[in-house]
Design an enzyme around this catalytic site. Structure first.
Site, PDB file in Angstrom:
ATOM      1  N   ASP A 123      33.496 -43.169   3.113  1.00 24.84           N
ATOM      2  CA  ASP A 123      33.229 -44.158   3.578  1.00 24.84           C
ATOM      3  C   ASP A 123      34.779 -45.480   3.862  1.00 24.84           C
ATOM      4  O   ASP A 123      34.850 -46.610   3.216  1.00 24.84           O
ATOM      5  CB  ASP A 123      32.331 -44.803   3.303  1.00 24.84           C
ATOM      6  CG  ASP A 123      30.790 -44.945   2.390  1.00 24.84           C
ATOM      7  OD1 ASP A 123      30.851 -43.593   3.802  1.00 24.84           O
ATOM      8  OD2 ASP A 123      30.356 -44.678   1.878  1.00 24.84           O
ATOM      9  N   ASP A 162      29.322 -45.165   6.133  1.00 24.49           N
ATOM     10  CA  ASP A 162      27.810 -45.309   6.088  1.00 24.49           C
ATOM     11  C   ASP A 162      27.725 -46.151   7.206  1.00 24.49           C
ATOM     12  O   ASP A 162      28.513 -46.430   7.997  1.00 24.49           O
ATOM     13  CB  ASP A 162      28.305 -46.545   4.668  1.00 24.49           C
ATOM     14  CG  ASP A 162      27.292 -46.952   4.092  1.00 24.49           C
ATOM     15  OD1 ASP A 162      26.607 -46.017   3.818  1.00 24.49           O
ATOM     16  OD2 ASP A 162      27.253 -48.170   3.159  1.00 24.49           O
ATOM     17  N   HIS A 188      24.618 -48.450   9.048  1.00 25.10           N
ATOM     18  CA  HIS A 188      23.245 -48.968   9.193  1.00 25.10           C
ATOM     19  C   HIS A 188      23.149 -49.360  10.486  1.00 25.10           C
ATOM     20  O   HIS A 188      23.776 -49.856  10.957  1.00 25.10           O
ATOM     21  CB  HIS A 188      23.739 -50.227   7.972  1.00 25.10           C
ATOM     22  CG  HIS A 188      23.835 -48.655   6.067  1.00 25.10           C
ATOM     23  ND1 HIS A 188      23.303 -48.057   6.040  1.00 25.10           N
ATOM     24  CD2 HIS A 188      25.473 -49.764   5.719  1.00 25.10           C
ATOM     25  CE1 HIS A 188      23.423 -48.361   4.829  1.00 25.10           C
ATOM     26  NE2 HIS A 188      24.864 -49.094   4.449  1.00 25.10           N
ATOM     27  N   HIS A 234      18.828 -52.659   8.017  1.00 27.02           N
ATOM     28  CA  HIS A 234      18.978 -52.249   6.838  1.00 27.02           C
ATOM     29  C   HIS A 234      17.695 -52.602   6.139  1.00 27.02           C
ATOM     30  O   HIS A 234      18.704 -53.548   5.833  1.00 27.02           O
ATOM     31  CB  HIS A 234      20.227 -51.785   6.513  1.00 27.02           C
ATOM     32  CG  HIS A 234      19.909 -50.713   6.451  1.00 27.02           C
ATOM     33  ND1 HIS A 234      20.987 -50.270   4.227  1.00 27.02           N
ATOM     34  CD2 HIS A 234      20.031 -49.063   6.054  1.00 27.02           C
ATOM     35  CE1 HIS A 234      20.647 -49.074   3.835  1.00 27.02           C
ATOM     36  NE2 HIS A 234      20.010 -47.971   4.698  1.00 27.02           N
ATOM     37  N   HIS A 241      27.062 -54.664   6.302  1.00 23.69           N
ATOM     38  CA  HIS A 241      28.311 -53.966   6.217  1.00 23.69           C
ATOM     39  C   HIS A 241      27.597 -53.025   7.072  1.00 23.69           C
ATOM     40  O   HIS A 241      26.933 -52.270   7.174  1.00 23.69           O
ATOM     41  CB  HIS A 241      28.571 -53.743   4.652  1.00 23.69           C
ATOM     42  CG  HIS A 241      27.729 -52.809   3.906  1.00 23.69           C
ATOM     43  ND1 HIS A 241      26.527 -53.202   3.083  1.00 23.69           N
ATOM     44  CD2 HIS A 241      27.929 -51.502   3.753  1.00 23.69           C
ATOM     45  CE1 HIS A 241      25.882 -51.470   3.005  1.00 23.69           C
ATOM     46  NE2 HIS A 241      26.447 -51.026   3.111  1.00 23.69           N
ATOM     47  N   LYS A 280      26.021 -41.426   7.398  1.00 27.94           N
ATOM     48  CA  LYS A 280      24.980 -41.575   6.627  1.00 27.94           C
ATOM     49  C   LYS A 280      24.728 -42.928   6.647  1.00 27.94           C
ATOM     50  O   LYS A 280      25.064 -44.163   7.304  1.00 27.94           O
ATOM     51  CB  LYS A 280      24.980 -41.305   5.511  1.00 27.94           C
ATOM     52  CG  LYS A 280      26.058 -41.937   4.601  1.00 27.94           C
ATOM     53  CD  LYS A 280      26.902 -41.183   3.593  1.00 27.94           C
ATOM     54  CE  LYS A 280      27.356 -42.004   2.634  1.00 27.94           C
ATOM     55  NZ  LYS A 280      27.556 -44.271   2.458  1.00 27.94           N
ATOM     56  N   CYS A 311      29.390 -44.471  -3.791  1.00 27.43           N
ATOM     57  CA  CYS A 311      28.687 -43.810  -2.718  1.00 27.43           C
ATOM     58  C   CYS A 311      29.609 -42.110  -3.431  1.00 27.43           C
ATOM     59  O   CYS A 311      29.597 -41.157  -3.582  1.00 27.43           O
ATOM     60  CB  CYS A 311      29.046 -43.748  -1.169  1.00 27.43           C
ATOM     61  SG  CYS A 311      28.297 -44.915  -0.375  1.00 27.43           S
TER      62      CYS A 311
HETATM   63  C1  VGL Z   1      28.203 -48.684  -0.383  1.00 20.91           C
HETATM   64  C2  VGL Z   1      27.590 -50.107  -2.010  1.00 20.91           C
HETATM   65  C3  VGL Z   1      27.151 -49.571  -0.576  1.00 20.91           C
HETATM   66  C4  VGL Z   1      29.399 -46.694  -0.509  1.00 20.91           C
HETATM   67  C5  VGL Z   1      27.856 -48.095   0.855  1.00 20.91           C
HETATM   68  O1  VGL Z   1      30.008 -46.538   0.053  1.00 20.91           O
HETATM   69  O2  VGL Z   1      30.071 -47.029  -1.812  1.00 20.91           O
HETATM   70  N1  VGL Z   1      28.454 -48.954  -1.308  1.00 20.91           N
HETATM   71  N2  VGL Z   1      26.888 -49.244   0.805  1.00 20.91           N
HETATM   72 ZN    ZN Z   2      25.679 -49.271   2.284  1.00 19.69          ZN
END
Ligand code: VGL
Ligand code: ZN
Length: 252
Positions: free
Chosen positions: A15, A78, A80, A84, A123, A148, A192
């Protein structure tokens, strides 16, 4: 099971996206505009919506890891949909405060299984600039990208669970390449990176998190997360440690 001394390491870059980094870059179509630091990108003073302090600073370390002869180099995103479940904006007040509210969500396939999960600002929405990998990252060296978090009904911090676009799944992909060891880097250490590393270990890979190549949403929880990782058999290693040295020693 791989032979005891077999060493086929994968690098998993989690990410490293605009929304997780301070000082956003926006991609612009190629044109007559003045050249910027990165071709086709313009800097913005705005932070990513879920910016992790120091998130951009790990890019040079990750690029140096990318230049090593890992068996496989994978990036995750990430990714979404706008509706989401983890976005605070998709929930009614009063329990819809980004970073603060925690909600209970049920497994869509088994309503009796529930988990508590934290809500976030919107996000990494598919198709938006915030979902892009940051331009500092040496993307040409990455062989596979996992998108993902596409199921709007569930939170998905780990890159190993329920991938939708790639039905084979990440674990199978790694096994196909004969991977024995997984080095996890990227954002965020307490979410993550944490969950991805734990799942990598559960899948039977010898798993490391490279300490200098990750940053946390809540740096105050660093030691706690590190202890929890160790409990799952995941070791925190240094870029200068013997584990990374072993990768350097592989024939490229
Ligand atoms: C993440 C919060 C929400 C991450 C992803 O990549 O750590 N954190 N979505
Ligand atoms: Zn996320």
């Amino acid at each position: 099971m791989p032979a005891e001394n077999e060493f086929k390491p994968a690098l998993l870059i989690v990410d490293l996206q605009e929304d997780f980094c301070p000082r956003h870059y926006f991609r612009v179509p190629p044109g007559p505009s003045p050249p910027s630091l990165f071709a086709n990108h313009v800097p913005s003073p705005q932070n990513g919506s879920l910016a992790v302090a120091g998130g951009r600073d790990i890019a040079p370390i990750i690029n140096s890891l990318l230049s090593l002869p890992f068996t496989l180099k994978v990036a995750t995103k990430d990714f979404h949909p706008r509706d989401h479940i983890s976005f605070a904006s998709n929930h009614p007040p009063p329990h819809n405060k980004p970073f603060e509210s925690v909600i209970t969500i049920a497994n869509p396939y088994n309503a009796s299984e529930t988990e508590r999960t934290r809500l976030w600002p919107d996000h990494c929405v598919q198709g938006t600039p915030g979902a892009e990998l940051i331009p500092e990252l040496d993307i040409a060296k990455i062989q596979h990208v996992v998108e993902k978090g596409q199921d709007k009904r569930v939170e998905m911090y780990s890159a190993f669970a329920a991938p939708f676009r790639d039905p084979r799944g990440l674990a199978e992909r790694l096994r196909e390449s004969g991977v024995t060891h997984v080095f996890v880097v990227g954002l965020a250490m307490d979410y993550c990176v944490n969950f991805t590393a734990v799942d990598a270990a559960k899948e039977g890979f010898e798993t490391y998190v490279v300490e200098e190549a990750t940053r946390a949403v809540d740096p105050g929880t660093w030691d706690e997360v590190k202890v929890s990782l160790a409990g799952h058999g995941v070791k925190m290693v240094s870029v200068e440690g013997r584990e990374v040295e072993r990768v350097k020693g592989l024939a490229s």
